[in-house]
Design a protein around this motif. Structure first.
Motif, PDB file in Angstrom:
ATOM      1  N   THR A   1      13.375   2.493  18.255  1.00 15.38           N
ATOM      2  CA  THR A   1      13.593   1.703  17.050  1.00 15.38           C
ATOM      3  C   THR A   1      12.368   0.858  16.733  1.00 15.38           C
ATOM      4  N   LYS A   2      11.754   0.293  17.753  1.00 14.66           N
ATOM      5  CA  LYS A   2      10.540  -0.503  17.528  1.00 14.66           C
ATOM      6  C   LYS A   2       9.444   0.350  16.904  1.00 14.66           C
ATOM      7  N   LYS A   3       9.296   1.601  17.380  1.00 13.77           N
ATOM      8  CA  LYS A   3       8.290   2.500  16.814  1.00 13.77           C
ATOM      9  C   LYS A   3       8.618   2.817  15.356  1.00 13.77           C
ATOM     10  N   ALA A   4       9.906   2.982  15.063  1.00 14.76           N
ATOM     11  CA  ALA A   4      10.327   3.264  13.684  1.00 14.76           C
ATOM     12  C   ALA A   4      10.034   2.076  12.775  1.00 14.76           C
ATOM     13  N   ILE A   5      10.331   0.874  13.267  1.00 12.16           N
ATOM     14  CA  ILE A   5      10.063  -0.339  12.494  1.00 12.16           C
ATOM     15  C   ILE A   5       8.572  -0.459  12.212  1.00 12.16           C
ATOM     16  N   GLU A   6       7.764  -0.233  13.227  1.00 11.40           N
ATOM     17  CA  GLU A   6       6.310  -0.308  13.064  1.00 11.40           C
ATOM     18  C   GLU A   6       5.814   0.735  12.075  1.00 11.40           C
ATOM     19  N   ALA A   7       6.369   1.951  12.148  1.00  9.06           N
ATOM     20  CA  ALA A   7       5.933   3.028  11.254  1.00  9.06           C
ATOM     21  C   ALA A   7       6.285   2.719   9.806  1.00  9.06           C
ATOM     22  N   ALA A   8       7.505   2.233   9.571  1.00 13.85           N
ATOM     23  CA  ALA A   8       7.928   1.911   8.202  1.00 13.85           C
ATOM     24  C   ALA A   8       7.136   0.732   7.646  1.00 13.85           C
ATOM     25  N   GLN A   9       6.923  -0.276   8.475  1.00 13.47           N
ATOM     26  CA  GLN A   9       6.161  -1.448   8.043  1.00 13.47           C
ATOM     27  C   GLN A   9       4.715  -1.061   7.742  1.00 13.47           C
ATOM     28  N   ALA A  10       4.110  -0.259   8.632  1.00 13.71           N
ATOM     29  CA  ALA A  10       2.723   0.161   8.432  1.00 13.71           C
ATOM     30  C   ALA A  10       2.579   1.027   7.186  1.00 13.71           C
ATOM     31  N   ALA A  11       3.531   1.924   6.962  1.00 12.54           N
ATOM     32  CA  ALA A  11       3.475   2.798   5.790  1.00 12.54           C
ATOM     33  C   ALA A  11       3.571   1.984   4.510  1.00 12.54           C
ATOM     34  N   THR A  12       4.487   1.033   4.480  1.00 14.47           N
ATOM     35  CA  THR A  12       4.670   0.203   3.295  1.00 14.47           C
ATOM     36  C   THR A  12       3.439  -0.643   3.024  1.00 14.47           C
ATOM     37  N   THR A  13       2.914  -1.255   4.067  1.00  9.44           N
ATOM     38  CA  THR A  13       1.726  -2.102   3.926  1.00  9.44           C
ATOM     39  C   THR A  13       0.525  -1.287   3.458  1.00  9.44           C
ATOM     40  N   ALA A  14       0.371  -0.078   3.987  1.00  7.48           N
ATOM     41  CA  ALA A  14      -0.761   0.774   3.615  1.00  7.48           C
ATOM     42  C   ALA A  14      -0.687   1.188   2.154  1.00  7.48           C
ATOM     43  N   VAL A  15       0.511   1.531   1.690  1.00  6.12           N
ATOM     44  CA  VAL A  15       0.669   1.934   0.290  1.00  6.12           C
ATOM     45  C   VAL A  15       0.390   0.755  -0.643  1.00  6.12           C
ATOM     46  N   ILE A  16       0.882  -0.418  -0.287  1.00  3.27           N
ATOM     47  CA  ILE A  16       0.645  -1.609  -1.105  1.00  3.27           C
ATOM     48  C   ILE A  16      -0.848  -1.912  -1.179  1.00  3.27           C
ATOM     49  N   ALA A  17      -1.535  -1.814  -0.034  1.00  2.00           N
ATOM     50  CA  ALA A  17      -2.970  -2.091   0.001  1.00  2.00           C
ATOM     51  C   ALA A  17      -3.748  -1.083  -0.844  1.00  2.00           C
ATOM     52  N   ALA A  18      -3.355   0.191  -0.741  1.00  2.00           N
ATOM     53  CA  ALA A  18      -4.034   1.234  -1.510  1.00  2.00           C
ATOM     54  C   ALA A  18      -3.803   1.044  -3.008  1.00  2.00           C
ATOM     55  N   THR A  19      -2.592   0.642  -3.370  1.00  3.99           N
ATOM     56  CA  THR A  19      -2.270   0.428  -4.774  1.00  3.99           C
ATOM     57  C   THR A  19      -3.031  -0.770  -5.319  1.00  3.99           C
ATOM     58  N   ALA A  20      -3.109  -1.838  -4.543  1.00  2.29           N
ATOM     59  CA  ALA A  20      -3.833  -3.032  -4.968  1.00  2.29           C
ATOM     60  C   ALA A  20      -5.305  -2.716  -5.165  1.00  2.29           C
ATOM     61  N   SER A  21      -5.851  -1.890  -4.277  1.00  2.00           N
ATOM     62  CA  SER A  21      -7.269  -1.514  -4.372  1.00  2.00           C
ATOM     63  C   SER A  21      -7.537  -0.696  -5.624  1.00  2.00           C
ATOM     64  N   SER A  22      -6.662   0.268  -5.908  1.00  2.00           N
ATOM     65  CA  SER A  22      -6.859   1.127  -7.077  1.00  2.00           C
ATOM     66  C   SER A  22      -6.641   0.372  -8.388  1.00  2.00           C
ATOM     67  N   ASN A  23      -5.866  -0.704  -8.322  1.00  2.00           N
ATOM     68  CA  ASN A  23      -5.606  -1.512  -9.518  1.00  2.00           C
ATOM     69  C   ASN A  23      -6.521  -2.716  -9.640  1.00  2.00           C
ATOM     70  N   GLY A  24      -7.484  -2.789  -8.739  1.00  2.00           N
ATOM     71  CA  GLY A  24      -8.394  -3.925  -8.771  1.00  2.00           C
ATOM     72  C   GLY A  24      -7.759  -5.207  -8.324  1.00  2.00           C
ATOM     73  N   GLY A  25      -6.752  -5.083  -7.396  1.00  2.00           N
ATOM     74  CA  GLY A  25      -6.112  -6.285  -6.873  1.00  2.00           C
ATOM     75  C   GLY A  25      -4.729  -6.497  -7.395  1.00  2.00           C
ATOM     76  N   GLY A  26      -4.240  -5.575  -8.237  1.00  2.00           N
ATOM     77  CA  GLY A  26      -2.896  -5.720  -8.783  1.00  2.00           C
ATOM     78  C   GLY A  26      -1.899  -5.075  -7.864  1.00  2.00           C
TER      79      GLY A  26
END
Length: 218
Positions: free
Chosen positions: A190-215
């Motif tokens: 479960t800890k690995k699953a939590i880490e994977a979901a959290q990391a995936a969400t954070t990575a997508v948000i970071a990538a989206t913010a970068s492509s939007n110039g911080g949005g």
């Protein structure tokens, strides 16, 4: 008990306006739904790609729709699924809470012209219970169960601490959320699953913010 995605949305919505107050909420709801399916023992998040281990419905509309999509698709990483699933998640989760009479839907307009959907509390006890359980976990430094640990991880991924706990110091709250997510009694899987979901969400948000110039709001 409400799903993780439902609990996350209840914490993100303003009770008086019936509107979302958290940036990138839909990405978080996608990640939370993957965790819902993991905790229901329908998918495995521990490997490179998400694997379906039980395709039977859970009885919850949003997780079951996601489960069916994953089951009928080629193997993909958690980050890829967050990207594919996020669009429309806010409305789907809000509607599921409306069907369960936790929220009620009110159609409104801005300036009398532009349509606006509001989702307001019908049964406030569900959000109150969610907030109380998360508050207790932060105060004690550990989650009573894997659902609270998962919720803490997703609140942290979306940087919701100022919205959920406005009276607390943000830095201390972030640290406490990390401890709850990482140091609870949940199993290693479960800890690995939590880490994977959290990391995936954070990575997508970071990538989206970068492509939007911080949005990247949703």
């Amino acid at each position: 008990m409400a799903t993780l995605a439902q609990q996350l949305l209840l914490l993100a919505f303003h009770n008086e306006t019936g509107r979302n107050k958290v940036s990138n909420l839909e990405y978080g709801l996608a990640g939370a739904t993957l965790l819902d399916l993991t905790l229901a023992k329908r998918i495995d998040l521990s490997g490179r790609n998400i694997e379906v281990i039980d395709s039977r419905p859970t009885g919850e509309s949003v997780p079951d729709e996601v489960l069916q999509r994953i089951d009928q698709s080629r193997p993909r990483r958690p980050k890829s699924w967050v990207t594919k699933l996020y669009s429309g998640m806010r409305t789907k989760v809000a509607q599921s809470l409306t069907e369960q009479h936790v929220l009620y839907h009110r159609k409104d307009t801005v300036l009398g012209l532009f349509p606006l959907n509001r989702y307001l509390p019908h049964d406030p006890s569900v959000e109150a219970d969610t907030r109380d359980r998360l508050t207790c976990a932060i105060d004690t430094g550990t989650a009573p169960d894997e659902y609270v640990a998962s919720l803490a991880a997703m609140v942290r991924a979306l940087k919701m601490e100022r919205h959920v706990f406005p009276q607390r110091k943000a830095r201390a709250t972030r640290k406490a959320l990390d401890e709850v997510a990482q140091k609870s009694w949940a199993s290693e899987a479960t800890k690995k699953a939590i880490e994977a979901a959290q990391a995936a969400t954070t990575a997508v948000i970071a990538a989206t913010a970068s492509s939007n110039g911080g949005g990247g709001g949703s």
